[in-house]
Write a protein that holds these residues in place. Structure first.
Motif, PDB file in Angstrom:
ATOM      1  N   LEU A   1      41.639  57.237  33.731  1.00  0.00           N
ATOM      2  CA  LEU A   1      42.434  56.197  34.657  1.00  0.00           C
ATOM      3  C   LEU A   1      43.764  55.709  33.703  1.00  0.00           C
ATOM      4  CD1 LEU A   1      40.082  53.066  36.219  1.00  0.00           C
ATOM      5  CD2 LEU A   1      40.905  55.752  36.859  1.00  0.00           C
ATOM      6  N   ASP A   2      44.676  56.161  34.676  1.00  0.00           N
ATOM      7  CA  ASP A   2      46.467  56.128  33.528  1.00  0.00           C
ATOM      8  C   ASP A   2      45.929  54.209  34.107  1.00  0.00           C
ATOM      9  OD1 ASP A   2      48.250  55.119  33.703  1.00  0.00           O
ATOM     10  OD2 ASP A   2      48.990  57.778  34.512  1.00  0.00           O
ATOM     11  N   VAL A   3      45.791  53.634  33.232  1.00  0.00           N
ATOM     12  CA  VAL A   3      45.740  52.088  33.711  1.00  0.00           C
ATOM     13  C   VAL A   3      47.467  51.603  33.859  1.00  0.00           C
ATOM     14  CG1 VAL A   3      46.455  50.433  31.750  1.00  0.00           C
ATOM     15  CG2 VAL A   3      44.326  51.576  31.394  1.00  0.00           C
ATOM     16  N   GLU A   4      47.992  52.531  33.452  1.00  0.00           N
ATOM     17  CA  GLU A   4      49.314  51.824  33.719  1.00  0.00           C
ATOM     18  C   GLU A   4      49.942  51.969  35.954  1.00  0.00           C
ATOM     19  OE1 GLU A   4      54.505  52.535  33.069  1.00  0.00           O
ATOM     20  OE2 GLU A   4      52.743  53.199  31.477  1.00  0.00           O
ATOM     21  N   LYS A   5      49.147  53.184  35.820  1.00  0.00           N
ATOM     22  CA  LYS A   5      49.779  52.856  37.728  1.00  0.00           C
ATOM     23  C   LYS A   5      48.726  52.699  37.770  1.00  0.00           C
ATOM     24  CE  LYS A   5      48.559  57.665  40.404  1.00  0.00           C
ATOM     25  NZ  LYS A   5      48.533  59.167  40.457  1.00  0.00           N
ATOM     26  N   VAL A   6      47.516  52.294  36.944  1.00  0.00           N
ATOM     27  CA  VAL A   6      46.852  51.274  38.908  1.00  0.00           C
ATOM     28  C   VAL A   6      47.066  49.929  38.695  1.00  0.00           C
ATOM     29  CG1 VAL A   6      44.170  50.547  38.709  1.00  0.00           C
ATOM     30  CG2 VAL A   6      44.107  52.888  38.296  1.00  0.00           C
ATOM     31  N   VAL A   7      47.781  49.463  37.425  1.00  0.00           N
ATOM     32  CA  VAL A   7      48.346  47.725  37.472  1.00  0.00           C
ATOM     33  C   VAL A   7      49.076  48.191  38.512  1.00  0.00           C
ATOM     34  CG1 VAL A   7      49.477  46.499  36.583  1.00  0.00           C
ATOM     35  CG2 VAL A   7      47.453  47.433  35.527  1.00  0.00           C
TER      36      VAL A   7
ATOM     37  N   ALA B   1      39.215  49.088  49.373  1.00  0.00           N
ATOM     38  CA  ALA B   1      38.865  47.534  49.957  1.00  0.00           C
ATOM     39  C   ALA B   1      38.967  46.687  49.374  1.00  0.00           C
ATOM     40  CB  ALA B   1      37.255  47.711  50.364  1.00  0.00           C
ATOM     41  N   ALA B   2      38.201  47.198  47.756  1.00  0.00           N
ATOM     42  CA  ALA B   2      37.465  46.382  46.031  1.00  0.00           C
ATOM     43  C   ALA B   2      39.306  46.361  46.275  1.00  0.00           C
ATOM     44  CB  ALA B   2      37.059  47.185  45.068  1.00  0.00           C
ATOM     45  N   ARG B   3      40.430  47.382  45.400  1.00  0.00           N
ATOM     46  CA  ARG B   3      41.819  47.372  45.374  1.00  0.00           C
ATOM     47  C   ARG B   3      41.993  46.373  46.835  1.00  0.00           C
ATOM     48  NH1 ARG B   3      43.175  51.991  46.450  1.00  0.00           N
ATOM     49  NH2 ARG B   3      45.098  50.917  48.376  1.00  0.00           N
ATOM     50  N   TYR B   4      41.585  45.294  47.497  1.00  0.00           N
ATOM     51  CA  TYR B   4      42.892  45.082  48.279  1.00  0.00           C
ATOM     52  C   TYR B   4      41.633  43.541  47.740  1.00  0.00           C
ATOM     53  CZ  TYR B   4      45.580  47.415  51.272  1.00  0.00           C
ATOM     54  OH  TYR B   4      46.137  48.404  51.800  1.00  0.00           O
ATOM     55  N   GLN B   5      41.040  43.441  48.235  1.00  0.00           N
ATOM     56  CA  GLN B   5      40.093  42.333  47.424  1.00  0.00           C
ATOM     57  C   GLN B   5      40.250  42.023  46.542  1.00  0.00           C
ATOM     58  OE1 GLN B   5      35.992  43.211  47.823  1.00  0.00           O
ATOM     59  NE2 GLN B   5      36.492  43.480  49.938  1.00  0.00           N
ATOM     60  N   LEU B   6      41.082  42.479  45.107  1.00  0.00           N
ATOM     61  CA  LEU B   6      41.158  42.497  43.823  1.00  0.00           C
ATOM     62  C   LEU B   6      42.731  41.940  43.460  1.00  0.00           C
ATOM     63  CD1 LEU B   6      41.622  41.928  41.282  1.00  0.00           C
ATOM     64  CD2 LEU B   6      42.022  44.758  41.012  1.00  0.00           C
ATOM     65  N   ALA B   7      43.765  42.200  44.664  1.00  0.00           N
ATOM     66  CA  ALA B   7      44.646  42.094  44.873  1.00  0.00           C
ATOM     67  C   ALA B   7      44.860  40.436  45.487  1.00  0.00           C
ATOM     68  CB  ALA B   7      45.519  42.637  46.142  1.00  0.00           C
ATOM     69  N   MET B   8      44.101  40.226  46.231  1.00  0.00           N
ATOM     70  CA  MET B   8      43.502  39.009  47.462  1.00  0.00           C
ATOM     71  C   MET B   8      43.370  37.932  45.800  1.00  0.00           C
ATOM     72  SD  MET B   8      43.963  36.560  49.456  1.00  0.00           S
ATOM     73  CE  MET B   8      44.070  37.557  51.572  1.00  0.00           C
ATOM     74  N   LEU B   9      42.319  38.639  45.407  1.00  0.00           N
ATOM     75  CA  LEU B   9      42.452  37.643  43.785  1.00  0.00           C
ATOM     76  C   LEU B   9      43.016  37.041  43.209  1.00  0.00           C
ATOM     77  CD1 LEU B   9      39.696  36.087  42.886  1.00  0.00           C
ATOM     78  CD2 LEU B   9      39.450  38.137  41.146  1.00  0.00           C
TER      79      LEU B   9
ATOM     80  N   SER C   1      35.011  52.232  32.106  1.00  0.00           N
ATOM     81  CA  SER C   1      35.717  51.443  30.827  1.00  0.00           C
ATOM     82  C   SER C   1      37.341  51.504  31.770  1.00  0.00           C
ATOM     83  CB  SER C   1      35.827  52.463  29.205  1.00  0.00           C
ATOM     84  OG  SER C   1      36.171  53.708  29.712  1.00  0.00           O
ATOM     85  N   GLY C   2      37.978  52.235  32.023  1.00  0.00           N
ATOM     86  CA  GLY C   2      39.125  52.209  32.488  1.00  0.00           C
ATOM     87  C   GLY C   2      39.551  51.437  33.497  1.00  0.00           C
ATOM     88  N   GLU C   3      38.301  51.073  34.221  1.00  0.00           N
ATOM     89  CA  GLU C   3      38.619  49.616  34.931  1.00  0.00           C
ATOM     90  C   GLU C   3      39.139  48.512  34.251  1.00  0.00           C
ATOM     91  OE1 GLU C   3      37.322  51.039  39.433  1.00  0.00           O
ATOM     92  OE2 GLU C   3      35.607  50.739  38.161  1.00  0.00           O
ATOM     93  N   GLN C   4      38.012  48.366  33.578  1.00  0.00           N
ATOM     94  CA  GLN C   4      37.597  47.238  32.161  1.00  0.00           C
ATOM     95  C   GLN C   4      39.662  46.489  31.715  1.00  0.00           C
ATOM     96  OE1 GLN C   4      34.151  47.350  29.698  1.00  0.00           O
ATOM     97  NE2 GLN C   4      33.531  47.536  31.561  1.00  0.00           N
ATOM     98  N   ASN C   5      40.002  47.853  31.546  1.00  0.00           N
ATOM     99  CA  ASN C   5      41.175  48.131  31.192  1.00  0.00           C
ATOM    100  C   ASN C   5      42.535  47.937  31.446  1.00  0.00           C
ATOM    101  OD1 ASN C   5      40.141  48.991  28.311  1.00  0.00           O
ATOM    102  ND2 ASN C   5      40.420  51.120  28.842  1.00  0.00           N
ATOM    103  N   VAL C   6      42.460  47.733  32.491  1.00  0.00           N
ATOM    104  CA  VAL C   6      42.527  47.577  33.669  1.00  0.00           C
ATOM    105  C   VAL C   6      42.699  45.797  33.861  1.00  0.00           C
ATOM    106  CG1 VAL C   6      43.179  47.783  36.308  1.00  0.00           C
ATOM    107  CG2 VAL C   6      42.891  49.758  35.019  1.00  0.00           C
ATOM    108  N   LEU C   7      41.790  45.386  34.163  1.00  0.00           N
ATOM    109  CA  LEU C   7      41.973  44.201  34.238  1.00  0.00           C
ATOM    110  C   LEU C   7      41.990  43.172  33.035  1.00  0.00           C
ATOM    111  CD1 LEU C   7      38.448  44.363  35.778  1.00  0.00           C
ATOM    112  CD2 LEU C   7      40.470  43.561  36.789  1.00  0.00           C
ATOM    113  N   ARG C   8      42.061  43.696  32.039  1.00  0.00           N
ATOM    114  CA  ARG C   8      42.441  43.425  30.771  1.00  0.00           C
ATOM    115  C   ARG C   8      43.942  43.489  30.621  1.00  0.00           C
ATOM    116  NH1 ARG C   8      37.508  46.852  28.432  1.00  0.00           N
ATOM    117  NH2 ARG C   8      36.348  44.580  27.214  1.00  0.00           N
ATOM    118  N   GLU C   9      44.975  44.750  31.275  1.00  0.00           N
ATOM    119  CA  GLU C   9      45.855  44.697  31.196  1.00  0.00           C
ATOM    120  C   GLU C   9      46.505  43.383  32.213  1.00  0.00           C
ATOM    121  OE1 GLU C   9      50.001  46.119  30.192  1.00  0.00           O
ATOM    122  OE2 GLU C   9      47.731  46.473  29.350  1.00  0.00           O
ATOM    123  N   LEU C  10      45.837  43.577  32.934  1.00  0.00           N
ATOM    124  CA  LEU C  10      46.691  43.043  34.304  1.00  0.00           C
ATOM    125  C   LEU C  10      46.399  40.727  33.852  1.00  0.00           C
ATOM    126  CD1 LEU C  10      44.427  43.806  37.248  1.00  0.00           C
ATOM    127  CD2 LEU C  10      47.176  43.321  37.278  1.00  0.00           C
ATOM    128  N   GLY C  11      45.927  40.593  32.365  1.00  0.00           N
ATOM    129  CA  GLY C  11      45.780  39.327  31.958  1.00  0.00           C
ATOM    130  C   GLY C  11      44.275  39.142  32.124  1.00  0.00           C
TER     131      GLY C  11
END
Length: 282
Positions: free
Chosen positions: A34-40, A104-112, A135-145
């Motif tokens: 995943l491109d972490v910066e792009k997904v974030v 759907a999961a992306r919208y749910q994460l945004a709502m969270l 592992s890429g999604e885990q990195n995205v979540l960590r990047e979000l804090g």
């Protein structure tokens, strides 16, 4: 607790969960880089989009009213009170799904993320887990804090402070396990849930199965206050059947003391229909 800023077709039965923990671990989307910066950036854009939706203020109001009711039966909680708490609340999110490939999961994460703003919950105090996270999604979540959990708790997480559990479209066993682990006046009174309506679960499950297999949800129906959250038709797959659920202390105190004694760990006869991935499988 306190205040802050805490095109989808109609879903057929079980359809939403295909983005969730039912996705096979061999799925290409799970392993791709995943491109972490792009997904974030995409997630933050979705947050902005949701903030402008007509239904968002209603979600915010319902959450703050639920929070206020949990904190005090008499007075509303203000934003300043939220910021000055000595023991800040936590958030636990299970079963979010593959947000890098599922809208759907992306919208749910945004709502969270919006809800965490409202409740003034620090992102580092938001614990997230789904066995299908790459592992890429885990990195995205960590990047979000956020804090990514490494163990499948199967929902069996005890609480010691006010805790928001974000469990949209998760399996009934997850809710049942969580309730069992916190089956006391002190434990339940500290739970704030945003997820599947308990009344909806009861309506869609035969009475025998509901009481035998999911006994803690069955008992919790009479101990909680549940407010349905609005969902626009185009987001049925994302936020349908979602409610904010609290366990007011004055209701819990009316329950006979014998009903709190030695709660037995749930046992499930039909493991094939649990709608969750067990620890042994993850």
């Amino acid at each position: 607790m306190s205040e802050s800023e805490w095109q989808v077709a109609r879903r057929r039965k079980g359809q939403t969960r295909k983005c969730k923990s039912q996705v096979p671990l061999s799925s290409p989307s799970v392993h791709e880089q995943l491109d972490v910066e792009k997904v974030v950036k995409r997630i933050r854009t979705t947050v902005t989009e949701l903030r402008c939706e007509e239904f968002w203020p209603k979600w915010k109001d319902e959450l703050l009213m639920a929070t206020s009711a949990s904190a005090s039966a008499e007075e509303d909680v203000t934003e300043e009170q939220l910021k000055s708490r000595d023991d800040p609340p936590e958030c636990v999110c299970y079963g979010l799904g593959s947000f890098s490939s599922c809208a759907a999961a992306r919208y749910q994460l945004a709502m969270l993320l919006l809800l965490l703003e409202v409740l003034q919950v620090s992102l580092k105090n938001c614990f997230v887990y789904d066995p299908i996270f790459s592992s890429g999604e885990q990195n995205v979540l960590r990047e979000l804090g956020m804090t990514v959990l490494t163990e499948n708790e199967e929902g069996k997480r005890p609480v010691t402070k006010p805790t928001l559990f974000y469990l949209i479209h998760c399996g009934k066993a997850l809710y049942n396990n969580l309730l069992w682990k916190n089956w006391s006046i002190q434990g339940l009174s500290q739970l704030l849930m945003i997820g599947n309506s308990f009344n909806g679960m009861r309506e869609r499950t035969t009475e025998r199965v509901f009481k035998q297999e999911y006994s803690y949800i069955s008992k919790a129906v009479g101990l909680c206050e549940e407010k349905t959250l609005p969902c626009p038709p185009r987001m049925i797959d994302v936020f349908s059947d979602t409610a904010v659920i609290t366990f007011p202390r004055h209701i819990l105190l009316k329950e006979p003391q014998v009903n709190w004694a030695e709660p037995h760990e749930p046992e499930y006869r039909d493991w094939q229909d649990l709608e969750i991935i067990l620890k042994a499988q993850s």
